[in-house]
Scaffold this motif. Structure first.
Motif, short mmCIF file in Angstrom:
data_model
loop_
_atom_site.label_atom_id
_atom_site.label_comp_id
_atom_site.label_asym_id
_atom_site.label_seq_id
_atom_site.Cartn_x
_atom_site.Cartn_y
_atom_site.Cartn_z
N ILE B 248 47.44 38.51 26.72
CA ILE B 248 47.67 39.72 26.02
C ILE B 248 47.75 40.78 27.04
O ILE B 248 48.24 41.39 26.16
N GLU B 249 47.40 40.33 28.12
CA GLU B 249 46.62 41.81 28.63
C GLU B 249 48.72 41.94 29.00
O GLU B 249 49.01 42.97 28.66
N THR B 250 49.44 40.49 29.57
CA THR B 250 50.55 40.79 30.23
C THR B 250 51.63 41.27 28.44
O THR B 250 52.45 42.31 29.10
N VAL B 251 51.52 40.47 27.83
CA VAL B 251 52.06 41.18 26.71
C VAL B 251 51.84 42.65 26.33
O VAL B 251 52.99 43.25 26.33
N PHE B 252 50.07 43.16 26.27
CA PHE B 252 51.07 44.20 25.61
C PHE B 252 50.69 45.58 27.26
O PHE B 252 50.46 46.65 27.32
N ALA B 253 50.80 44.95 28.79
CA ALA B 253 50.47 45.52 29.61
C ALA B 253 49.44 46.71 29.95
O ALA B 253 49.61 47.60 29.85
N LEU B 254 48.56 45.96 29.17
CA LEU B 254 47.31 46.24 29.61
C LEU B 254 46.79 45.82 30.69
O LEU B 254 46.64 45.32 31.15
N HIS B 255 46.30 47.22 31.42
CA HIS B 255 46.11 47.19 33.07
C HIS B 255 43.96 46.01 33.21
O HIS B 255 44.03 47.63 33.53
N GLY B 256 44.20 45.42 32.63
CA GLY B 256 42.80 45.10 33.02
C GLY B 256 42.46 43.83 33.97
O GLY B 256 43.99 43.48 34.87
N VAL B 257 41.87 43.08 34.05
CA VAL B 257 41.23 42.28 34.63
C VAL B 257 42.73 40.55 34.92
O VAL B 257 43.54 40.57 35.63
N GLY B 258 43.25 40.47 33.61
CA GLY B 258 43.77 39.41 33.73
C GLY B 258 45.67 39.84 33.84
O GLY B 258 45.86 39.18 34.79
N PHE B 259 45.73 41.36 34.39
CA PHE B 259 47.28 41.92 34.24
C PHE B 259 46.88 41.88 35.96
O PHE B 259 47.96 41.23 36.22
N LEU B 260 45.83 41.45 36.25
CA LEU B 260 45.81 42.36 37.29
C LEU B 260 46.15 40.54 38.30
O LEU B 260 47.16 40.55 39.55
N ALA B 261 45.46 39.97 38.19
CA ALA B 261 46.14 38.19 38.29
C ALA B 261 46.85 38.14 38.35
O ALA B 261 47.34 37.23 39.28
N TRP B 262 47.34 38.75 37.12
CA TRP B 262 48.62 38.04 36.73
C TRP B 262 49.91 38.32 37.96
O TRP B 262 51.06 37.62 38.80
N GLU B 263 49.59 39.94 37.98
CA GLU B 263 50.12 40.32 39.13
C GLU B 263 50.19 39.42 40.61
O GLU B 263 50.98 39.54 41.31
N SER B 264 48.60 39.34 41.20
CA SER B 264 48.67 39.01 42.00
C SER B 264 49.55 37.40 41.83
O SER B 264 49.22 36.89 42.86
N ILE B 265 49.49 36.60 41.57
CA ILE B 265 49.66 34.92 41.07
C ILE B 265 51.11 35.91 41.69
O ILE B 265 51.81 34.47 41.90
N SER B 266 51.44 36.63 40.78
CA SER B 266 53.21 36.45 41.31
C SER B 266 53.43 37.29 42.79
O SER B 266 54.57 36.93 43.05
N LYS B 267 52.76 38.10 43.33
CA LYS B 267 52.83 38.61 44.56
C LYS B 267 51.90 38.00 45.45
O LYS B 267 52.42 37.80 47.05
N ASN B 268 51.43 36.47 45.49
CA ASN B 268 51.11 35.72 45.94
C ASN B 268 49.29 35.81 46.91
O ASN B 268 49.22 35.90 47.82
N ASP B 269 49.04 37.36 46.51
CA ASP B 269 47.38 37.33 46.72
C ASP B 269 46.43 36.77 46.31
O ASP B 269 45.58 37.31 45.37
N PHE B 270 45.95 36.19 47.33
CA PHE B 270 45.57 35.01 46.80
C PHE B 270 43.74 35.57 46.90
O PHE B 270 43.16 35.44 45.85
#
Lengths: 274, 305, 339
Positions: B248-270
């Motif tokens: 949901i954070e990704t859908v609504f571009a809410l910059h929470g922890v979930g969005f952070l995780a999604w960004e990190s996954i796509s950036k290989n930020d382990f």
């Protein structure tokens, strides 16, 4: 009402399964064939639709109906195989814990507790992100993550059975432990597991759609419904039907599976397995 | 009660340790992390430098102990991508996710408790069936898709609510509703079955024999007992909601922890991915433990045990 | 029901003037659950300050009768009666709201299961006080004081401490005492006790019964006591109605019933129970073969005929209601057949 739900669910699931099996032979077009001259053609209920593309075309001019029908393949495949994998894991753990009790049961309960603490979507996304998206990987990851309810239900139903007379009778007749588990316990908890299987199948299909929607599930150009929604997202404000059609399909199929599961629960008297 | 709490705490710690190990192993799944970090087009020399720089050339156990030891005191290292401390990143984003989760839970409870009570009071009537249908619809609803549909309807067509971002409370309405959908079916069914059980009990017959008002019978005597399991499941659901808020954070571009995780996954930020998995799991563990203790307080029979 | 005495003038007005109507008057009460008739035309009445026992095996409609009086029948039950009056007030005409104002205030009920009849989530004091504040208003403090007094009255020591306790902290006997005290909160005129001692130990049973008898005497309570235990009946009842398969088959003052049981079912029941002074030590106890049948609506004849030693073909027809003074029997056998 309940019977109606069972029938309706059965019909929906039946159609989805038929689509999945027969997809290559029943679709009007090649679901991968692009036609950039005919992009975002509107579906039949809108003005200016083309009878050749009943549900219109997507942003690359691919026939939406054909992609939708092929999408059933992916959803059903994921649903069934995930349930097989998670069912095997969960049932094994649950039956062992429920039957042997004591330390074994403690270990099984602990495993279930750990599994529930792990955020499914996040971990699935991370794994797919690390190893690269593929259908097999999604099935594997979901199968490894969604066994908890199988374990819980198998454990509690096995516990109830363990103390019953016929199991004791089998014991005293000298039947081996694996024999009892396979011949006495499993057949008797099968109806409960069938209900769990439908619920988990619905969940797996929803999760695959979510993963694909986030770009970390089934890779394009495969016509996963979640992926279709993701691809249509950029056009949804002007052509809402591009997300409407796959979304409603996904919703109806999942609802159908749940209806089937609920109907089965009542029919088999499998009690509360939610 | 104290023994119960201590035992519960020991199990929770053990679960936390296991999840910690798993979230560490998760990022080592791909085999060579250095290649993933270096990204496509990196030369073997680049990879070797990265391997050394991040200490990835050391034995796995040493890496784990090092990471776990620092994670235990809240130090998750540095993000590869954001060039910031992981703990700072998570601390900055957590309020958004918590707000979203609590909003979702509040909406879910506000919907499911009245629905569950209504269905129980009118058991087996059309009202009951309708409520069960609502629960089933909620269960089948793809949350990300519902989010998009709400955006089109209330954001674009009607213009009532902002489509994305975190500026004001209005930004949390649609994501909160969508998140609530995932918890409504379970909470409604539980309230319903709890109320049906309570209403069929002997103490409700006593309450009726005492001539109490319908409101007192339902709201005081039945609901209090039906609420006990609902409270613990609500806590569990909040845990699931926080874990599932990534979509949901990704859908609504809410910059929470979930969005952070999604960004990190796509950036290989382990380091970030690892830490978010662990933190969300720890929150879940803490919530379930809190629910168990709260149950002990709500149910006088457990208090003595 | 007959209130006539032997030798009363034959030409009485149909509605003789009475000082006050009976506390509870039931005529032709019928309760059906779908295809099952649980109560089939039961009639009896209860005077103020009287203890009336309803006896019979389980499943014969005793509890349903009690619940029907209180208006506590489960949903789906159908209640009909030619007369259902509490202190002259027609219970059938009351709305649920009016009825709930009566319940717990002027008529109270205690149940068979003291272990589950109290709400596990609230303290004894809170559950007792709410009856009083609901019907009489006033402060919670005043209600709690009254609760403490009543707990002491029903023989509970340290009532102040008990008020703050939860039901699970009390034994079954104590819980039943709490239930009784709770029923007395508003000084009811009628107390319906549905098998109040069945779930309790034998020694506790005796204590609870003694308590009920004492309260009945001291407070002038009318008690409708439902039981399957004739030993209890012999000890505290003024009058007994024997129920079988939803009907009152015999009704009489206690002494008369034990002296001359007239219905074969009553005789069967009495033969099953060692009534003090009635059964000799060396005599074997009897038993009634078979079970209480499930009666479908529209059933005619005597419901006991399948289990009765004296059954005859005419038992399948209408059964006469015979009356000798205050002793009433529903049977074709002539009065005094057993003598």
């Amino acid at each position: 009402m309940r019977q109606a739900g069972l029938v309706l669910g059965g019909v929906i699931v039946g159609i989805a399964l038929l689509c999945a099996i027969l997809a290559p032979w029943i679709v009007p077009h090649d679901p991968f064939l692009q036609n950039l001259d005919n992009r975002l053609a509107v579906p039949f209920w809108m003005e200016g639709s083309n009878p050749a593309h009943l549900l219109g075309t997507d942003q690359l001019g691919r026939d939406y109906l054909s992609r939708l029908v092929h999408g059933a393949r992916i959803s059903m495949l994921i649903g069934v195989l995930t349930v097989v994998a998670s069912g095997l894991i969960g049932t094994t753990l649950g039956v062992l814990g429920g039957f042997f009790g004591g330390r074994v049961d403690d270990a099984v309960l602990f495993a279930i507790t750990c599994r529930l603490a792990i955020p499914v979507v996040l971990v699935a996304l991370a794994v797919v992100g690390l190893l690269g998206s593929s259908l097999t990987l999604v099935i594997l990851v979901l199968g490894l993550l969604l066994w908890d309810r199988f374990a819980v239900v198998a454990r509690s139903t096995t516990m109830q059975l363990r103390n019953l007379d016929y199991v004791a009778a089998a014991w005293s007749a000298g039947v081996s432990t694996p024999g009892i588990l396979l011949k006495e316990i499993l057949p008797n908890i099968a109806s409960h597991l069938a209900v769990v299987a439908t619920l988990e199948m619905a969940l797996a299909i929803l999760l695959e759609a979510a993963l694909s929607f986030l770009g970390l599930g089934v890779p394009p150009p495969l016509p996963s419904w979640g992926l279709m929604i993701a691809e249509g997202k950029d056009y949804m404000f002007f052509s809402p039907w591009v997300i409407f059609i796959p979304g409603v399909t996904l919703f109806i199929v999942v609802l159908g599976i749940n209806l089937l599961g609920d109907g089965l629960r009542d029919l088999l008297g499998a009690g509360d397995t939610r | 009660m104290l023994r119960f709490a201590l035992r519960r705490l020991a199990v929770a710690l053990l679960v936390a340790l296991t999840v910690m190990t798993l979230s560490f192993l998760l990022t080592r799944l791909s085999g060579d992390l250095a290649i993933s970090i270096a990204g496509a087009g990196a030369t073997p020399e680049d990879v070797a430098i990265i391997r050394r720089a991040y200490g990835l050339d050391r034995p796995l156990v040493a890496q784990f102990l090092d990471w776990a030891g620092r994670a235990a005191v809240g130090d998750f290292g540095d993000s590869y991508f954001f060039k910031a401390r992981v703990s700072t990143l998570i601390a900055e984003r957590m309020p958004v996710t918590l707000t979203l989760g609590l909003t979702g839970l509040a909406i879910a409870l506000a919907v499911s408790i009245p629905l569950g009570i209504l269905a129980a009071v009118r058991e087996a009537s059309w009202v009951d069936r309708l409520v069960q249908l609502v629960a089933m619809v909620g269960q089948a609803m793809p949350s990300f898709w519902l989010g998009l549909i709400l955006m089109i309807t209330f954001g674009l067509r009607l213009g009532w609510l902002p489509i994305s971002g975190t500026g004001s409370w209005e930004h949390y309405v649609m994501p909160g509703v969508v998140l609530a959908f995932s918890a409504i079916p379970a909470l409604t069914r539980l309230t319903r079955s709890g109320m049906i059980q309570a209403l069929g009990s002997d103490y409700i017959r006593t309450a009726r024999a005492k001539g109490l008002s319908r409101l007192s019978i339902l709201g005081k005597h039945a609901l209090r007992n039906a609420a006990i399991p609902v409270v613990s499941i609500a806590a569990v659901q909040l845990g699931f909601m926080l874990g599932g808020s990534i979509v949901i954070e990704t859908v609504f571009a809410l910059h929470g922890v979930g969005f952070l995780a999604w960004e990190s996954i796509s950036k290989n930020d382990f380091p970030v991915v690892q830490a978010v998995v662990l933190v969300l799991a720890l929150i879940y563990i803490a919530l379930t433990m809190a629910a168990d203790l709260l149950n002990g307080l709500l149910d006088p029979r457990l208090r003595a045990a | 029901m007959s209130t006539s005495d032997r030798g009363a003038p034959p030409a009485r007005s149909p509605n003789p003037p009475r000082q006050s109507p009976p506390l509870l008057e039931i005529e032709e009460l019928r309760v059906t659950f779908g295809r099952t008739a649980a109560v089939r035309g039961a009639s009896f009445s209860l005077e103020k300050g009287e203890t009336h026992c309803v006896v019979g095996e389980s499943g014969c409609g005793k509890s349903v009768t009690a619940l029907a009086v209180m208006g506590l029948l489960a949903r789906g039950a159908r209640r009909e009666a030619a007369r259902l009056e509490f202190a002259g007030q027609d219970l059938r005409a009351l709305s649920e709201r009016q009825l709930s104002a009566l319940r717990g205030d002027r008529m109270a009920m205690i149940f068979q299961e003291p272990m589950t009849s109290l709400n596990p989530a609230y303290t004894v004091g809170s559950q007792m006080a709410e009856v009083f504040t609901r019907h009489r208003g006033g402060s919670r403090r005043a209600a709690l004081d009254r609760a403490a007094d009543l707990l002491a009255r029903v023989g509970i020591t340290a009532p102040g401490m008990r008020l703050g306790q939860f039901p699970h902290q009390l034994s079954g006997g104590l819980r039943q005492r709490v239930m009784i005290a709770m029923a007395l909160m508003c000084d009811p005129e009628l107390l319906i006790a549905d098998e109040p001692t069945t779930a309790l130990d034998v020694t506790v049973q005796a204590q609870i019964l003694r308590l009920l008898a004492e309260l009945q005497r001291d407070l002038g309570l009318g008690i409708l006591l439902i039981t399957h235990d004739l030993g209890i009946v012999a000890r505290i009842a003024d009058r007994v109605s024997v129920m079988y398969a939803g009907e009152v088959v015999e009704s009489a003052p206690t002494a008369a019933l034990f002296a001359a049981p007239s219905h074969p079912y009553t005789r069967g029941l009495l033969a099953c129970v060692p009534v003090p002074g009635k059964v000799k030590r060396e005599e074997a106890l009897g038993s009634i073969p078979g079970m209480v049948p499930r009666i479908p609506p529209g059933f005619t004849g005597c419901a006991f005929r399948d289990r009765c030693d004296h059954a005859a073909p005419e038992c399948a027809g209408a059964v006469p209601r015979q009356q000798a003074g205050a002793h009433e029997v529903l049977c074709r056998l002539p009065p005094g057949w057993a003598a």
